[in-house]
Scaffold this active site. Structure first.
Site, PDB file in Angstrom:
ATOM      1  N   GLY A 140       0.853  -1.242  -0.090  1.00  0.00           N
ATOM      2  CA  GLY A 140       0.033  -0.193   0.103  1.00  0.00           C
ATOM      3  C   GLY A 140       0.774   1.165  -0.001  1.00  0.00           C
ATOM      4  N   ILE A 141       2.147   1.291   0.676  1.00  0.00           N
ATOM      5  CA  ILE A 141       2.946   2.447   0.771  1.00  0.00           C
ATOM      6  C   ILE A 141       3.401   2.862  -0.740  1.00  0.00           C
ATOM      7  CG2 ILE A 141       4.868   3.344   1.698  1.00  0.00           C
ATOM      8  CD1 ILE A 141       4.415   1.650   4.436  1.00  0.00           C
ATOM      9  N   VAL A 219      11.357   4.258   5.302  1.00  0.00           N
ATOM     10  CA  VAL A 219       9.868   4.355   6.070  1.00  0.00           C
ATOM     11  C   VAL A 219       9.363   3.092   6.350  1.00  0.00           C
ATOM     12  CG1 VAL A 219       9.514   6.819   5.103  1.00  0.00           C
ATOM     13  CG2 VAL A 219       8.689   4.762   3.802  1.00  0.00           C
ATOM     14  N   ARG A 221      11.538  -0.517   8.123  1.00  0.00           N
ATOM     15  CA  ARG A 221      11.914  -0.900   9.303  1.00  0.00           C
ATOM     16  C   ARG A 221      13.260  -0.716   9.509  1.00  0.00           C
ATOM     17  NH1 ARG A 221       7.384  -0.467  10.662  1.00  0.00           N
ATOM     18  NH2 ARG A 221       6.087  -1.867  11.938  1.00  0.00           N
ATOM     19  N   ASP A 245      13.398   7.420   8.941  1.00  0.00           N
ATOM     20  CA  ASP A 245      12.165   7.475   9.854  1.00  0.00           C
ATOM     21  C   ASP A 245      12.323   6.449  10.678  1.00  0.00           C
ATOM     22  OD1 ASP A 245      10.017   8.765  10.914  1.00  0.00           O
ATOM     23  OD2 ASP A 245       8.802   6.956  10.260  1.00  0.00           O
ATOM     24  N   GLU A 250      16.667   1.048  17.437  1.00  0.00           N
ATOM     25  CA  GLU A 250      15.547   2.054  17.530  1.00  0.00           C
ATOM     26  C   GLU A 250      14.951   1.756  19.102  1.00  0.00           C
ATOM     27  OE1 GLU A 250      10.995   2.674  15.589  1.00  0.00           O
ATOM     28  OE2 GLU A 250      12.949   2.813  14.160  1.00  0.00           O
ATOM     29  N   HIS A 269      10.280   7.823  13.892  1.00  0.00           N
ATOM     30  CA  HIS A 269       9.359   6.996  13.520  1.00  0.00           C
ATOM     31  C   HIS A 269       7.893   7.508  13.647  1.00  0.00           C
ATOM     32  CE1 HIS A 269       8.590   2.302  13.471  1.00  0.00           C
ATOM     33  NE2 HIS A 269       7.774   3.055  12.786  1.00  0.00           N
ATOM     34  N   ALA A 271       6.153   8.674  10.706  1.00  0.00           N
ATOM     35  CA  ALA A 271       5.493   8.846   9.410  1.00  0.00           C
ATOM     36  C   ALA A 271       3.977   8.800   9.552  1.00  0.00           C
ATOM     37  CB  ALA A 271       6.149   7.794   8.412  1.00  0.00           C
ATOM     38  N   ASN A 272       3.709   8.141  10.659  1.00  0.00           N
ATOM     39  CA  ASN A 272       2.301   7.795  10.918  1.00  0.00           C
ATOM     40  C   ASN A 272       1.998   8.204  12.306  1.00  0.00           C
ATOM     41  OD1 ASN A 272      -0.452   6.927  10.649  1.00  0.00           O
ATOM     42  ND2 ASN A 272       0.274   5.242  11.955  1.00  0.00           N
TER      43      ASN A 272
END
Length: 308
Positions: A140-141, A219, A221, A245, A250, A269, A271-272
């Site tokens: 989807g991205i 964007v 992992r 991102d 992390e 992290h 982006a959403n």
């Protein structure tokens, strides 16, 4: 409202997003229940896979478990073939694709340099217009990003597991041949699931295929990129820069070399964000509860064997 026991759904734990998810369940016609009495489970805390493991150990009867992230790597050890697992595949695609475009433009236009500058700097930057873009992933991205890239007239190559054509893409290559997709790329975007096959897909060998003008945007992992190899390539000028991102490790510790590298742009992290994502997840949950009650196939079903 249905009295079918299969319509009973638990939203758990009752923290964070649970209120909007409970509203989505009831709006779809589902009946809220405690975990002990529910046929389906909407997991509401993406940051605590350990709690889900404890819940499943105590209540092994769930027929359906819905996970709140598109990337489900923290839950891989819990997957089984006895129940249906769904994830938020594609749910956050629009905001993440927008952020990928933001990072790409920021990097290619020299914002990491200018944002750190304390004096008038020399000009730098290249166009995204008519650029050669390589995108890893075909979900989807990527589909959302392809739409956003249309006005830029980019020549896009997609790297995916299967060599199947995609609308708006000049070329598709498989992961087995992904190095060929890196030669001459102006921009490389990572938007794929993290699996054993894709961990460190951008390693020393892949970075050797980059051009000195190439920007890397991640964007997906942090584990997709070998951080040590990336830092070495950046220091040696083998790519123009990296806009990340997500990172490995992390969260990125204070003092890590990536923070202070002049060719690196980092967002934590986001982006959403929750403000973007919670309404999207609630909409996805409502749609799946409707399908569950109607006996129709669910959205975002996890391929247990593939791990996403």
């Amino acid at each position: 409202m249905s009295t079918d026991p299969g319509s009973t759904i638990a939203v758990w734990p009752r923290s964070g997003r649970w209120e909007s998810l409970e509203a989505a369940v009831t709006d779809a016609g589902g009946r809220l229940a405690a975990p002990a009495d529910a046929a389906g489970l909407i997991w509401a805390d993406a940051s605590r896979p350990d709690l889900l493991a404890e819940l499943l150990a105590a209540h092994d009867h769930f027929e359906w478990v819905s996970l709140p992230f598109a990337g489900i790597d923290p839950y891989l050890e819990l997957l089984d073939d006895r129940r249906i697992w769904t994830a938020a595949k594609g749910v956050y695609a629009e905001p993440v694709a927008e952020h990928a475009l933001t990072l790409a433009l920021a990097g290619m236009r020299g914002l990491p340099t200018y944002a750190r500058a304390a004096r008038w700097a020399a000009p730098e930057g290249v166009n995204l217009l008519d650029a050669a873009v390589t995108i890893y992933g075909a979900g989807g991205i990527t589909r959302s990003l392809l739409r956003l890239l249309e006005p830029f007239r980019c020549r896009v190559t997609v790297v995916r597991r299967r060599n199947e054509p995609m609308t708006g893409v000049s070329q598709v290559v498989t992961l087995d041949d992904h190095h060929e997709a890196l030669h001459g790329a102006d921009l490389v975007v990572l938007a794929l699931a993290l699996t054993d096959e894709t961990r460190h897909v951008i390693d020393e060998a892949a970075l050797a295929c980059f051009s000195p003008h190439t920007w890397l945007v991640n964007v997906a992992r942090g584990g997709h990129v070998d951080t040590v190899a990336l830092l070495s390539a950046l220091d040696e000028g083998r790519l123009a820069g990296a806009a990340l991102d997500v990172t490995d490790p992390e969260p990125l510790p204070e003092g890590h070399p990536l923070w202070r590298h002049s060719k690196v742009l980092i967002t934590p992290h986001i982006a959403n964000t929750p403000e973007m994502g919670v309404p999207l997840l609630a909409r996805h949950t409502r749609a799946n509860v409707v399908r569950w009650l109607d006996g129709r196939p669910l959205l975002g079903v996890v391929d247990v064997a593939a791990g996403y």
